[in-house]
Design an enzyme around this catalytic site. Structure first.
Site, short mmCIF file in Angstrom:
data_model
loop_
_atom_site.label_atom_id
_atom_site.label_comp_id
_atom_site.label_asym_id
_atom_site.label_seq_id
_atom_site.Cartn_x
_atom_site.Cartn_y
_atom_site.Cartn_z
N GLU A 199 12.33 -84.59 36.95
CA GLU A 199 11.03 -84.50 36.29
C GLU A 199 10.70 -85.91 35.82
OE1 GLU A 199 10.91 -81.89 32.93
OE2 GLU A 199 8.79 -82.26 32.58
N GLU A 286 0.99 -81.84 25.14
CA GLU A 286 1.96 -80.92 24.56
C GLU A 286 1.86 -81.02 23.04
OE1 GLU A 286 5.73 -80.60 27.38
OE2 GLU A 286 5.39 -82.64 26.74
#
Ligand SMILES: *[C@@H]1O[C@H](CO)[C@@H](O)[C@H](O)[C@H]1NC(C)=O
Ligand SMILES: *[C@@H]1O[C@H](CO)[C@@H](O)[C@H](O)[C@H]1NC(C)=O
Ligand SMILES: *[C@@H]1O[C@H](CO)[C@@H](O)[C@H](O)[C@H]1NC(C)=O
Ligand SMILES: CC(=O)N[C@H]1CO[C@H](CO)[C@@H](O)[C@@H]1O
Length: 305
Positions: A199, A286
């Site tokens: 990621e 986020e």
């Protein structure tokens, strides 16, 4: 099936924690807990360790993912396309080239709050969108990852030439807010796999102490790529390795660059195999906590060459 993969990947976004010094260590006066599989959380005082909580959370999230994949898919032609904001936990809008997610995957950790996302414009490889949220409680837990996910054919890293991108955004009501603004890329050994090996996050914004996953709590390098010096962190998510480039002068609210330069940096310096496939590119925010915060992505574009 392709769409299932997008949804799975969209939900596994990883950011980091608050006041961490490593995956299981925190600043003085804080104790590490695992509130979900991706974030080691530092909470004041002494408290529990995390393995049990981690496992429990993982399975509940997996269930949610599976059951909500097919909800609310709106397909529209390219071109100007706006509509009312959508507020459901798994609501999304499919524009053809993009999937815009509300993705309130961690909202269960909040004591109160809500979030709505809306499309302002989408055409080809450009999207404009916004998300508005308030989250209280669970200050060490990410509540969501509202993001724009660009659809493209997975490509082996060795076959990539350039991935030009630009993103311009504003974030309103950041006072007291803990949140990031970040790209999230996933690679795997097979095209389209929902089980990722790597990621790669690129943080343009890091507000209120939000930080990425890190094994050491320290930057491992400070490369300058596309006009910005980035603090690079790495740490594991199970068998997946997360690399996070955090802009040293964050927030960088108007940025353009080549995502392949980050990938090339990692293949040259961090042992990431060029045989990996780039499967996912998305960017969003986020949030941990905040009140009436609003991210407006005034222009986001990506092209995979
Ligand atoms: C992080 O630590 C700083 C000081 O060490 C503190 O002011 C801040 O409130 C902490 N953030 C959170 C979310 O606890
Ligand atoms: C962003 O940067 C580009 C290139 O420097 C510039 O042309 C554009 O006006 C900037 N946009 C905003 C909103 O500042
Ligand atoms: C949005 O980005 C695209 C691609 O970089 C660019 O062509 C376009 O001019 C930008 N639009 C605005 C309003 O900034
Ligand atoms: C993308 C990915 O592989 N994410 C994994 C992170 O780790 C958890 C377990 O801790 C897995 O459930 C996720 O699939």
């Amino acid at each position: 099936m392709k769409q299932t993969a997008f949804v799975l990947l969209a939900i596994v976004a990883a950011g980091g924690g608050v006041n961490w010094t490593g995956p299981t260590s925190c600043v003085s006066g804080y104790t590490c807990v695992y509130s979900n599989p991706y974030y080691s959380q530092c909470v004041p005082g002494s408290g529990g360790g995390g393995t049990t909580a981690r496992t429990t959370t993982t399975s509940s999230r997996t269930t949610s993912r599976t059951t909500t994949t097919s909800t609310r898919t709106t397909t529209s032609a390219t071109g100007v396309s706006t509509s009312a904001d959508f507020c459901g936990q798994w609501d999304l809008r499919d524009t053809g080239s993009w999937i815009l997610y509300n993705n309130l995957w961690g909202s269960g950790a909040a004591t109160s709050g809500s979030q709505c996302t809306g499309l302002d414009y989408a055409s080809g490889n450009t999207i404009r969108w916004h998300t508005t949220w308030s989250w209280q409680g669970g200050p060490y837990n990410v509540k969501s990852y509202a993001n724009a996910n660009y659809k493209f054919t997975p490509k082996q890293l060795s076959a990539l030439t350039t991935i030009p991108t630009s993103m311009t955004f504003t974030y309103a009501n950041t006072n007291g807010m803990v949140a990031n603004v970040a790209y999230d890329l996933f690679t795997a050994s097979t095209a389209g796999s929902s089980t990722s090996n790597y990621e790669i996050m690129i943080w343009l914004g890091a507000y209120g102490g939000a930080g990425p996953i890190s094994s050491s709590g320290s930057t491992i390098a400070t490369p300058t790529i596309d006009g910005v010096t980035w603090k690079l962190y790495t740490g594991p998510n199970g068998s997946m390795t997360v690399y996070s480039f955090v802009a040293s002068n964050a927030p960088v609210t108007n940025w353009s660059g080549d995502l392949n330069n980050f990938i090339k940096y990692l293949t040259a310096n961090q042992g990431v195999s060029k045989s990996q496939y780039l499967n996912t590119i998305q960017a969003g925010t986020e949030p941990f906590v905040g009140t009436n915060a609003k991210l407006t992505v005034t222009n986001f574009s990506v092209t995979v060459n």
